[in-house]
Design an enzyme around this catalytic site. Structure first.
Site, PDB file in Angstrom:
ATOM      1  N   ALA A 109       1.647   2.585 -12.044  1.00  0.00           N
ATOM      2  CA  ALA A 109       3.073   2.959 -12.007  1.00  0.00           C
ATOM      3  C   ALA A 109       3.236   4.474 -12.046  1.00  0.00           C
ATOM      4  CB  ALA A 109       3.830   2.302 -13.158  1.00  0.00           C
ATOM      5  N   ALA A 110       2.451   5.137 -11.224  1.00  0.00           N
ATOM      6  CA  ALA A 110       2.414   6.612 -11.245  1.00  0.00           C
ATOM      7  C   ALA A 110       3.027   7.227  -9.990  1.00  0.00           C
ATOM      8  CB  ALA A 110       0.965   7.079 -11.394  1.00  0.00           C
ATOM      9  N   GLY A 111       3.385   6.380  -9.011  1.00  0.00           N
ATOM     10  CA  GLY A 111       3.903   6.899  -7.744  1.00  0.00           C
ATOM     11  C   GLY A 111       2.800   7.088  -6.728  1.00  0.00           C
ATOM     12  N   LYS A 169      -2.192   7.005  -2.604  1.00  0.00           N
ATOM     13  CA  LYS A 169      -1.448   7.734  -1.573  1.00  0.00           C
ATOM     14  C   LYS A 169      -0.533   8.753  -2.236  1.00  0.00           C
ATOM     15  CE  LYS A 169       2.769   5.813  -2.398  1.00  0.00           C
ATOM     16  NZ  LYS A 169       3.884   6.590  -3.022  1.00  0.00           N
ATOM     17  N   ASP A 210       5.052  -0.273   0.631  1.00  0.00           N
ATOM     18  CA  ASP A 210       3.897   0.608   0.830  1.00  0.00           C
ATOM     19  C   ASP A 210       2.649  -0.130   1.291  1.00  0.00           C
ATOM     20  OD1 ASP A 210       4.530   3.002  -1.878  1.00  0.00           O
ATOM     21  OD2 ASP A 210       5.186   2.917   0.218  1.00  0.00           O
ATOM     22  N   GLY A 238       0.883   4.454  -5.490  1.00  0.00           N
ATOM     23  CA  GLY A 238       0.694   3.261  -4.665  1.00  0.00           C
ATOM     24  C   GLY A 238      -0.506   2.411  -5.037  1.00  0.00           C
TER      25      GLY A 238
HETATM   26  C1  LIG Z   1       8.775   5.042  -3.256  1.00  0.00           C
HETATM   27  C2  LIG Z   1       7.783   4.571  -2.227  1.00  0.00           C
HETATM   28  O1  LIG Z   1       6.578   4.235  -2.855  1.00  0.00           O
HETATM   29  C3  LIG Z   1       7.513   5.686  -1.225  1.00  0.00           C
HETATM   30  O2  LIG Z   1       6.381   5.405  -0.466  1.00  0.00           O
HETATM   31  C4  LIG Z   1       8.319   3.346  -1.498  1.00  0.00           C
HETATM   32  O3  LIG Z   1       9.565   3.636  -0.904  1.00  0.00           O
HETATM   33  C5  LIG Z   1       8.499   2.171  -2.464  1.00  0.00           C
HETATM   34  O4  LIG Z   1       7.458   1.284  -2.155  1.00  0.00           O
HETATM   35  P1  LIG Z   1       7.156   0.062  -3.144  1.00  0.00           P
HETATM   36  O5  LIG Z   1       6.970   0.583  -4.523  1.00  0.00           O
HETATM   37  O6  LIG Z   1       6.080  -0.748  -2.498  1.00  0.00           O
HETATM   38  O7  LIG Z   1       8.550  -0.683  -3.136  1.00  0.00           O
HETATM   39  P2  LIG Z   1       8.768  -2.246  -3.061  1.00  0.00           P
HETATM   40  O8  LIG Z   1       7.894  -2.916  -4.074  1.00  0.00           O
HETATM   41  O9  LIG Z   1       8.741  -2.662  -1.637  1.00  0.00           O
HETATM   42  O10 LIG Z   1      10.306  -2.281  -3.548  1.00  0.00           O
HETATM   43  C6  LIG Z   1      10.626  -2.029  -4.903  1.00  0.00           C
HETATM   44  C7  LIG Z   1      12.102  -1.691  -4.962  1.00  0.00           C
HETATM   45  O11 LIG Z   1      12.270  -0.341  -4.517  1.00  0.00           O
HETATM   46  C8  LIG Z   1      13.488  -0.231  -3.777  1.00  0.00           C
HETATM   47  N1  LIG Z   1      13.173   0.222  -2.420  1.00  0.00           N
HETATM   48  C9  LIG Z   1      11.900   0.177  -1.921  1.00  0.00           C
HETATM   49  C10 LIG Z   1      11.652   0.653  -0.649  1.00  0.00           C
HETATM   50  C11 LIG Z   1      12.733   1.163   0.114  1.00  0.00           C
HETATM   51  N2  LIG Z   1      12.540   1.624   1.359  1.00  0.00           N
HETATM   52  N3  LIG Z   1      13.986   1.181  -0.415  1.00  0.00           N
HETATM   53  C12 LIG Z   1      14.231   0.723  -1.662  1.00  0.00           C
HETATM   54  O12 LIG Z   1      15.384   0.749  -2.123  1.00  0.00           O
HETATM   55  C13 LIG Z   1      14.129  -1.606  -3.779  1.00  0.00           C
HETATM   56  O13 LIG Z   1      15.030  -1.679  -4.876  1.00  0.00           O
HETATM   57  C14 LIG Z   1      12.938  -2.511  -4.012  1.00  0.00           C
HETATM   58  O14 LIG Z   1      13.307  -3.737  -4.614  1.00  0.00           O
HETATM   59  N1  LIG Z   2      -3.279  -4.051  -8.970  1.00  0.00           N
HETATM   60  C1  LIG Z   2      -2.274  -3.344  -9.507  1.00  0.00           C
HETATM   61  N2  LIG Z   2      -2.440  -2.037  -9.753  1.00  0.00           N
HETATM   62  C2  LIG Z   2      -1.426  -1.300 -10.275  1.00  0.00           C
HETATM   63  N3  LIG Z   2      -0.186  -1.782 -10.576  1.00  0.00           N
HETATM   64  C3  LIG Z   2       0.006  -3.090 -10.329  1.00  0.00           C
HETATM   65  C4  LIG Z   2      -1.003  -3.922  -9.788  1.00  0.00           C
HETATM   66  N4  LIG Z   2      -0.488  -5.151  -9.649  1.00  0.00           N
HETATM   67  C5  LIG Z   2       0.788  -5.095 -10.087  1.00  0.00           C
HETATM   68  N5  LIG Z   2       1.102  -3.872 -10.518  1.00  0.00           N
HETATM   69  C6  LIG Z   2       2.418  -3.492 -11.032  1.00  0.00           C
HETATM   70  O1  LIG Z   2       3.119  -2.895  -9.960  1.00  0.00           O
HETATM   71  C7  LIG Z   2       4.009  -1.885 -10.455  1.00  0.00           C
HETATM   72  C8  LIG Z   2       3.786  -0.682  -9.607  1.00  0.00           C
HETATM   73  O2  LIG Z   2       2.449  -0.302  -9.856  1.00  0.00           O
HETATM   74  P1  LIG Z   2       1.805   0.805  -8.893  1.00  0.00           P
HETATM   75  O3  LIG Z   2       0.631   1.414  -9.606  1.00  0.00           O
HETATM   76  O4  LIG Z   2       1.598   0.260  -7.542  1.00  0.00           O
HETATM   77  O5  LIG Z   2       3.050   1.803  -8.909  1.00  0.00           O
HETATM   78  P2  LIG Z   2       3.240   3.099  -8.107  1.00  0.00           P
HETATM   79  O6  LIG Z   2       1.944   3.775  -7.943  1.00  0.00           O
HETATM   80  O7  LIG Z   2       4.317   3.840  -8.818  1.00  0.00           O
HETATM   81  O8  LIG Z   2       3.739   2.578  -6.706  1.00  0.00           O
HETATM   82  P3  LIG Z   2       4.783   3.343  -5.756  1.00  0.00           P
HETATM   83  O9  LIG Z   2       4.244   4.676  -5.469  1.00  0.00           O
HETATM   84  O10 LIG Z   2       4.819   2.405  -4.602  1.00  0.00           O
HETATM   85  O11 LIG Z   2       6.071   3.383  -6.565  1.00  0.00           O
HETATM   86  C9  LIG Z   2       3.650  -1.636 -11.909  1.00  0.00           C
HETATM   87  O12 LIG Z   2       4.691  -2.151 -12.730  1.00  0.00           O
HETATM   88  C10 LIG Z   2       2.382  -2.442 -12.124  1.00  0.00           C
HETATM   89  O13 LIG Z   2       2.361  -3.064 -13.402  1.00  0.00           O
END
Ligand SMILES: C[C@](O)(CO)[C@H](O)COP(=O)(O)OP(=O)(O)OC[C@H]1O[C@@H](n2ccc(N)nc2=O)[C@H](O)[C@@H]1O
Ligand SMILES: Nc1ncnc2c1ncn2[C@@H]1O[C@H](COP(=O)(O)OP(=O)(O)OP(=O)(O)O)[C@@H](O)[C@H]1O
Length: 272
Positions: free
Chosen positions: A87-89, A9, A127, A91
């Site tokens: 962990a790239a943003g 996403k 998310d 999802g």
């Molecule tokens: C940055 C976004 O990815 C944008 O879509 C989301 O807001 C974050 O979604 P996400 O990574 O699934 O976040 P979660 O795993 O639910 O929460 C991780 C941490 O991000 C912070 N968090 C998340 C969502 C939100 N609305 N407010 C927050 O402050 C909180 O510290 C939470 O403990």
């Molecule tokens: N199946 C998986 N795929 C990717 N990351 C995972 C998975 N399971 C756990 N993680 C962990 O979840 C954390 C977030 O990974 P993810 O790739 O979802 O991050 P993100 O894309 O930055 O998510 P967001 O955009 O919500 O911040 C990482 O520290 C990763 O190690």
């Protein structure tokens, strides 16, 4: 064995407000799946196991939570074929978890209702519920309250993951937002987002949406210089996206920006 794509996403807008009692921030965000995705497959197994992702994965937590809610033993093997950078943003983990939840729920003797499955997803992450829904959505509250959006889908997306980018945890990115008192003007920006969404008719109208309150990047400027009509950081970063009306300009921009990071050219995800 059942298999399904787990698309990534981007956040076409991410307006962030005050901290809520539950430790998450009030947000108004436009979530759009794109056609870059992992693949999740699920089969019956004696015990719960997840392969294809090094380390603890939220897919395991999601399947365990579903089993508890359904009152069954989690007798599934999930296989993840990763393509979304971690962990790239983008999802990736949230999408994998939602896809595994949907596959497992379909295998239950008595599948959970849509709302109950969404409640399990919301426990796993802000998310995750989005990936159970089709099409672009407006996420509010902590991001898990969703409303479908009818937005233009006729554009190309360039994703750039900067070389050497070390992602701060999403929690830390939100914490830094608080430290810089980023929530100033939240109500005005949220109202501006609602108005811009109501007025959006053509793809380039997406450029009128308020940007990402959490993070910015000079790469967004580079994408705009290469012809993007909209560019911003996705989610908590570090990936940056650029939207293009023409595929050839998207391809050219992606080729040029390979000097600074990994790039992908994709498009809005179309549900099968
Ligand atoms: C940055 C976004 O990815 C944008 O879509 C989301 O807001 C974050 O979604 P996400 O990574 O699934 O976040 P979660 O795993 O639910 O929460 C991780 C941490 O991000 C912070 N968090 C998340 C969502 C939100 N609305 N407010 C927050 O402050 C909180 O510290 C939470 O403990
Ligand atoms: N199946 C998986 N795929 C990717 N990351 C995972 C998975 N399971 C756990 N993680 C962990 O979840 C954390 C977030 O990974 P993810 O790739 O979802 O991050 P993100 O894309 O930055 O998510 P967001 O955009 O919500 O911040 C990482 O520290 C990763 O190690």
């Amino acid at each position: 064995m059942r298999r399904a794509p787990a698309p990534a996403k981007i956040n076409l807008s991410l307006v962030v407000g005050p901290l809520r009692d539950d430790g998450k921030h009030e947000v108004a965000t436009v979530l759009q799946r794109v056609d870059l995705g992992d693949c999740v497959s699920l089969s019956a197994a004696p015990v719960l196991d997840v392969v294809g992702f090094d380390g603890d994965t939220i897919v395991r937590a999601a399947l365990a939570a579903l089993a508890r809610r359904a009152g069954v033993e989690p007798r599934w093997l999930a296989r993840i074929a990763k393509a979304i950078p971690v962990a790239a943003g983008l999802g990736g983990g949230s999408s994998d978890a939602a896809t595994a939840l949907r596959l497992a729920n379909d295998m239950l003797p008595e599948p959970l209702a849509v709302d109950d499955l969404a409640a399990v997803a919301a426990e796993i992450g802000a998310d995750v519920p989005f990936f159970l829904r089709p099409g672009p959505q407006l996420g509010t509250a902590d991001g898990t309250v969703l409303a479908p959006l009818d937005l233009p889908q006729d554009y190309w997306v360039v994703l750039v993951l900067p070389d050497g980018a070390v992602k701060a945890s999403t929690a830390d990115v939100y914490r830094r937002f608080d430290e810089r008192d980023g929530m100033r003007g939240f109500e005005e920006r949220r109202a501006a987002l609602v108005d811009a969404l109501a007025a959006a008719r053509r793809a380039r109208d997406l450029a009128t949406l308020p940007g990402n309150d959490l993070a910015s990047s000079p790469l967004a400027g580079a994408l705009l210089e290469h012809g993007a009509f909209r560019a911003d950081v996705s989610g908590a970063g570090p990936s940056v996206y650029g939207l293009f009306l023409e595929q050839r300009r998207a391809e050219a921009a992606a080729r040029t920006l390979r000097t600074v990071g990994r790039t992908w050219v994709t498009a809005p995800f179309r549900d099968g």
